[in-house]
Enzyme design. Structure first.
Site, PDB file in Angstrom:
ATOM      1  N   GLY A  44       0.769  -1.239   0.000  1.00 32.34           N
ATOM      2  CA  GLY A  44       0.000   0.000   0.000  1.00 32.34           C
ATOM      3  C   GLY A  44       0.796   1.283   0.000  1.00 32.34           C
ATOM      4  O   GLY A  44       0.246   2.348   0.291  1.00 32.34           O
ATOM      5  N   SER A  72       4.596  -6.463   1.745  1.00 32.35           N
ATOM      6  CA  SER A  72       3.764  -6.640   0.555  1.00 32.35           C
ATOM      7  C   SER A  72       2.910  -7.898   0.652  1.00 32.35           C
ATOM      8  O   SER A  72       3.353  -8.928   1.168  1.00 32.35           O
ATOM      9  CB  SER A  72       4.675  -6.747  -0.675  1.00 32.35           C
ATOM     10  OG  SER A  72       3.952  -7.279  -1.761  1.00 32.35           O
ATOM     11  N   SER A  73       1.691  -7.815   0.112  1.00 30.76           N
ATOM     12  CA  SER A  73       0.800  -8.981   0.141  1.00 30.76           C
ATOM     13  C   SER A  73       1.379 -10.148  -0.657  1.00 30.76           C
ATOM     14  O   SER A  73       0.976 -11.293  -0.466  1.00 30.76           O
ATOM     15  CB  SER A  73      -0.581  -8.608  -0.401  1.00 30.76           C
ATOM     16  OG  SER A  73      -0.456  -8.062  -1.703  1.00 30.76           O
ATOM     17  N   GLU A  74       2.304  -9.851  -1.578  1.00 26.61           N
ATOM     18  CA  GLU A  74       2.906 -10.932  -2.370  1.00 26.61           C
ATOM     19  C   GLU A  74       4.173 -11.492  -1.732  1.00 26.61           C
ATOM     20  O   GLU A  74       4.933 -12.213  -2.384  1.00 26.61           O
ATOM     21  CB  GLU A  74       3.220 -10.458  -3.792  1.00 26.61           C
ATOM     22  CG  GLU A  74       2.006 -10.173  -4.664  1.00 26.61           C
ATOM     23  CD  GLU A  74       1.134 -11.393  -4.968  1.00 26.61           C
ATOM     24  OE1 GLU A  74       1.420 -12.488  -4.457  1.00 26.61           O
ATOM     25  OE2 GLU A  74       0.137 -11.220  -5.695  1.00 26.61           O
ATOM     26  N   HIS A  94       2.981  -5.036 -12.623  1.00 30.18           N
ATOM     27  CA  HIS A  94       1.761  -5.154 -13.420  1.00 30.18           C
ATOM     28  C   HIS A  94       1.973  -4.403 -14.725  1.00 30.18           C
ATOM     29  O   HIS A  94       1.060  -3.740 -15.226  1.00 30.18           O
ATOM     30  CB  HIS A  94       0.561  -4.562 -12.678  1.00 30.18           C
ATOM     31  CG  HIS A  94       0.256  -5.227 -11.376  1.00 30.18           C
ATOM     32  ND1 HIS A  94      -0.662  -4.726 -10.483  1.00 30.18           N
ATOM     33  CD2 HIS A  94       0.744  -6.375 -10.829  1.00 30.18           C
ATOM     34  CE1 HIS A  94      -0.718  -5.529  -9.428  1.00 30.18           C
ATOM     35  NE2 HIS A  94       0.122  -6.529  -9.609  1.00 30.18           N
TER      36      HIS A  94
END
Ligand code: ZN
Length: 230
Positions: A44, A72-74, A94
């Site tokens: 975020g 990070s979510s990843e 991305h």
């Protein structure tokens, strides 16, 4: 501050990714491994506006060992690739043409010999929800065979490297290769290089750089999201 140099390097790469258009806003994430610890970009936060203190440090199981922000979510994806490959750095984006190819194809056909710098034909990992162990496993499978990059269905791309500069350049090359393919499709049917033509390029010595022995690394990450409690 723990791993201060690595955290500063993440911030530099974050700015380069934004400057080159490979990431926009807070999409994408980057990590670098040092021994059995990993410095990773926070969730975020705009990648071109991070400060070193924004980047958490996690262990091989995804537990935060330093830093106030959420990783990070990843992070499970990064940890799975550190476990499965000799990578010391990972860049996930991305970027536009990666996302276009990953939304329409099951692999990026080898229409340019520089695909060999990424270890051959780039596979598209099967779709799974972002941040899940399933996505991490799918990307890990797509990266098998010494590959340095993979695409992620309906999502983006990921590149690994022996250091952050190499991971960044591999991410940039992946986006370039996807861009050439997509543009070529606009004016005709791209001719795909044959196995024999690719073999001749390999004979001339074009291959990804060798990695040294992977650094010592801790126990394999458990499946599941990072445990942020300790
Ligand atoms: Zn993503």
């Amino acid at each position: 501050m723990l791993l201060e140099d690595e955290r500063a390097a993440l911030c530099r790469v974050g700015r380069r990714l934004a400057e080159t258009g490979l990431v926009t806003g807070a999409s994408g994430n980057v990590s670098v491994r040092a021994g059995d610890l990993v410095a990773v970009t926070p969730g975020g936060v705009m990648l071109d506006r991070m400060e070193p203190a924004d980047c958490p440090i996690v262990d091989a199981r995804g537990r935060t060992v330093d830093g106030l922000r959420v990783p990070s979510s990843e992070t499970p994806l990064h940890l799975a690739l550190y476990e499965a490959t000799p990578a010391s750095a990972i860049v996930h984006t991305h970027s536009t043409y990666c996302a276009v190819v990953a939304t329409t194809m099951t692999e990026l056909p080898p229409i340019h010999y520089n695909t060999l710098l990424l270890g051959g034909v780039v596979k598209v990992a099967a779709y799974a929800t972002y941040g899940t162990p399933e996505l991490a496993a799918n990307v890990r499978a797509a990266m098998e065979g010494g590959r340095r990059a993979a695409l992620m269905a309906n999502h983006g791309g990921v590149a690994i490297g022996g250091d952050l500069d190499e991971a960044f350049e591999n991410a940039r090359l992946l986006e370039w290769l996807c861009g050439v393919y997509v543009r070529a499709k606009m004016i005709g049917e791209p001719r795909v290089l044959t196995a024999e033509e690719l073999a001749k390029v390999v004979e001339r010595g074009l291959a990804p750089p060798e990695y040294g022995a992977p650094p010592e690394y801790g126990a394999p990450p458990e499946h599941g999201p990072p445990d942020l409690t300790g």
